[in-house]
Design a protein around this motif. Sequence first.
Motif, short mmCIF file in Angstrom:
data_model
loop_
_atom_site.label_atom_id
_atom_site.label_comp_id
_atom_site.label_asym_id
_atom_site.label_seq_id
_atom_site.Cartn_x
_atom_site.Cartn_y
_atom_site.Cartn_z
N UNK A 47 2.53 5.68 -3.03
CA UNK A 47 2.52 4.85 -1.83
C UNK A 47 1.77 3.55 -2.10
N UNK A 48 2.41 2.43 -1.77
CA UNK A 48 1.76 1.12 -1.81
C UNK A 48 1.59 0.64 -0.38
N UNK A 49 0.49 -0.03 -0.12
CA UNK A 49 0.24 -0.54 1.24
C UNK A 49 -0.47 -1.87 1.16
N UNK A 50 -0.06 -2.79 2.02
CA UNK A 50 -0.82 -4.03 2.17
C UNK A 50 -0.67 -4.57 3.58
N UNK A 51 -1.61 -5.42 3.95
CA UNK A 51 -1.61 -6.00 5.29
C UNK A 51 -0.33 -6.80 5.49
#
Length: 227
Positions: A47-51
């Motif tokens: 899982x990748x996450x960014x604002x």
Amino acid sequence: MSKHIIITGTSRGIGYELVKLFAKQGHQVLALSRNDGPVKALKLPNVSAFCFDLGDPEAYQKVENHISEHWEHVDVLINNAGLLLNKPFATTTTTDFEEVYRTNVYGMAELTRVLIPYLAKNSHVVTMSSMGGVQGSMKFPGLATYSSSKAAVITLTELLAEEYKDSGISFNVLALGAVQTEMLEEAFPGYKAPTTPEEIADYIVDFSLKGQKFYNGKLLQVSNSTP
């Protein structure tokens, strides 16, 4: 077979549960939310996450960059981010409408537009609507901005399915009934919905991976209650 999944509105509620379920199944997930902390705290390797702010033009470029550098294509886009405003119409301003539509309609449309070149054949774009946006359904005072925005994405989904019917991309919209999320509690304090985020997320995961085989340009009403 592992799929490439993009989900908006992942900091809590349905979106947060979707991230966990897709990751558990071994899919690659890009989680987009103005608050990326909750998903990053999960520390899931796939899982990748960014604002991501749907109102920020530069944010869309970050998504494109991620796809180009790591994925090359997208199999599923879930337009889940939503803003709910409960306010009497007499005091609802143009600014209120713009704020709700910027997230619920304009943001959904722009992210979909940006990702279309990357959507693989047999890919699926699933947009979250609401029973309040369905013509002829029960309506509730105070939801002029929210329910009308959710009606807009229903028609937009039908239009996209028609415009891209030869592309191999399917577009469908789920009109959800009341789900016991933090957003619902903020808008309707004390109301207890019959469905949990975990339950509805389980349904959405299955539909996102398989529904395009049977539906395109369709509205599915996913509700076991009046709201």
